[in-house]
Design a protein around this motif. Sequence first.
Motif, PDB file in Angstrom:
ATOM      1  N   ASN A  99      23.072 -42.953   1.594  1.00 30.12           N
ATOM      2  CA  ASN A  99      24.335 -42.610   0.952  1.00 30.12           C
ATOM      3  C   ASN A  99      25.113 -41.606   1.801  1.00 30.12           C
ATOM      4  OD1 ASN A  99      23.596 -44.213  -1.262  1.00 30.12           O
ATOM      5  ND2 ASN A  99      22.627 -42.491  -2.314  1.00 30.12           N
ATOM      6  N   LYS A 100      26.363 -41.399   1.439  1.00 29.61           N
ATOM      7  CA  LYS A 100      27.177 -40.407   2.134  1.00 29.61           C
ATOM      8  C   LYS A 100      26.543 -39.032   1.960  1.00 29.61           C
ATOM      9  CE  LYS A 100      31.877 -38.520   2.339  1.00 29.61           C
ATOM     10  NZ  LYS A 100      32.047 -38.670   3.794  1.00 29.61           N
ATOM     11  N   LEU A 101      26.450 -38.302   3.044  1.00 30.01           N
ATOM     12  CA  LEU A 101      25.818 -36.991   3.004  1.00 30.01           C
ATOM     13  C   LEU A 101      26.793 -35.937   2.488  1.00 30.01           C
ATOM     14  CD1 LEU A 101      23.924 -37.064   6.425  1.00 30.01           C
ATOM     15  CD2 LEU A 101      23.028 -37.607   4.155  1.00 30.01           C
ATOM     16  N   PRO A 126      22.812 -44.438   7.865  1.00 29.15           N
ATOM     17  CA  PRO A 126      22.504 -43.043   8.221  1.00 29.15           C
ATOM     18  C   PRO A 126      23.093 -42.636   9.568  1.00 29.15           C
ATOM     19  CG  PRO A 126      20.541 -44.416   8.450  1.00 29.15           C
ATOM     20  CD  PRO A 126      21.569 -45.241   7.752  1.00 29.15           C
ATOM     21  N   PHE A 127      23.131 -43.541  10.534  1.00 30.25           N
ATOM     22  CA  PHE A 127      23.636 -43.169  11.851  1.00 30.25           C
ATOM     23  C   PHE A 127      25.117 -42.812  11.808  1.00 30.25           C
ATOM     24  CE2 PHE A 127      20.367 -45.268  14.930  1.00 30.25           C
ATOM     25  CZ  PHE A 127      19.440 -44.312  14.569  1.00 30.25           C
ATOM     26  N   SER A 128      25.900 -43.528  11.026  1.00 31.85           N
ATOM     27  CA  SER A 128      27.323 -43.199  10.933  1.00 31.85           C
ATOM     28  C   SER A 128      27.518 -41.829  10.309  1.00 31.85           C
ATOM     29  CB  SER A 128      28.079 -44.274  10.146  1.00 31.85           C
ATOM     30  OG  SER A 128      27.598 -44.346   8.812  1.00 31.85           O
ATOM     31  N   GLU A 129      26.679 -41.504   9.317  1.00 35.65           N
ATOM     32  CA  GLU A 129      26.748 -40.183   8.695  1.00 35.65           C
ATOM     33  C   GLU A 129      26.202 -39.100   9.623  1.00 35.65           C
ATOM     34  OE1 GLU A 129      27.910 -38.950   5.255  1.00 35.65           O
ATOM     35  OE2 GLU A 129      29.113 -40.396   6.361  1.00 35.65           O
ATOM     36  N   PHE A 130      25.135 -39.394  10.329  1.00 35.19           N
ATOM     37  CA  PHE A 130      24.609 -38.431  11.299  1.00 35.19           C
ATOM     38  C   PHE A 130      25.676 -38.093  12.335  1.00 35.19           C
ATOM     39  CE2 PHE A 130      19.822 -39.715  10.911  1.00 35.19           C
ATOM     40  CZ  PHE A 130      19.789 -39.161   9.641  1.00 35.19           C
ATOM     41  N   ARG A 132      28.882 -38.321  11.979  1.00 36.30           N
ATOM     42  CA  ARG A 132      29.980 -37.584  11.342  1.00 36.30           C
ATOM     43  C   ARG A 132      29.653 -36.105  11.202  1.00 36.30           C
ATOM     44  NH1 ARG A 132      31.147 -35.621   6.453  1.00 36.30           N
ATOM     45  NH2 ARG A 132      29.296 -36.521   5.453  1.00 36.30           N
ATOM     46  N   VAL A 133      28.433 -35.786  10.784  1.00 37.88           N
ATOM     47  CA  VAL A 133      28.112 -34.385  10.485  1.00 37.88           C
ATOM     48  C   VAL A 133      27.629 -33.612  11.718  1.00 37.88           C
ATOM     49  CG1 VAL A 133      27.589 -34.964   8.094  1.00 37.88           C
ATOM     50  CG2 VAL A 133      25.718 -34.831   9.757  1.00 37.88           C
TER      51      VAL A 133
END
Length: 236
Positions: A99-101, A126-130, A132-133
């Motif tokens: 999910n979105k972090l 998860p990679f797209s969120e990783f 991003r953050v």
Amino acid sequence: MNNRVRDAYNKLSNDYEHNVDTKSVFNTEYERPAMIQLLPSDLKNKTVLDAGCAAGWYTNQLANLGAIVTATDISPKMVEATKRRVGESAEVLCLDLENKLPFEDESFDIIVSSLVLHYIEDWSKPFSEFRRVLKPNGKLLFSTHHPFMDHKLSNSGDYFSNEFIIDQWEREGKLIDVPFYRRPLQEILNETSEFFTIEKVIEPQPTNNFKIREPEKYERLMKNPHFLIVKALKSK
């Protein structure tokens, strides 16, 4: 799948909290030494996300090295175990990496994810969120099952497939079903390189202490890798 992983690790939480740090040579004398060696030598005041913290061994190590740590796990019981271990030295959250972090853009200098991603079918989430953050030039360090090892558990025998597998672990006198996804090496590397620049790929080898404690398993690991470690960079 998420519920099955959560349930499995709720059942495993007591073993992880009380036994893994001393009894599991695959962790203490194989995966962990290789991962720690790839971390920056100076973590003071670095913001680090421990993504999939289990009972908090990495969380504790990172905090002791001076990092500002946020730890997450999908299992509420693992989150409780981590909180007992680290106290106020890290923020610990129960969440699903698919999910979105709940973090702002460019919040972290480093993400560490130890033996977690093989529980997720689609790594793009998860990679797209990783990405991003992570801050520009931020590092992602993750370990996962080695495809060579996973292929031996395959029901289909098709190395190139992305396959759902249920493994059985005997812990504390009980058999626990542990579901995960196996995938070929090219998928692991190509999926990572879509979001990050790969700096190193490590097929770790067991320590000498592993050899002393478990000589037969040591010999097998020296010829048949069990885990794979990837160190990657978020380019600007």
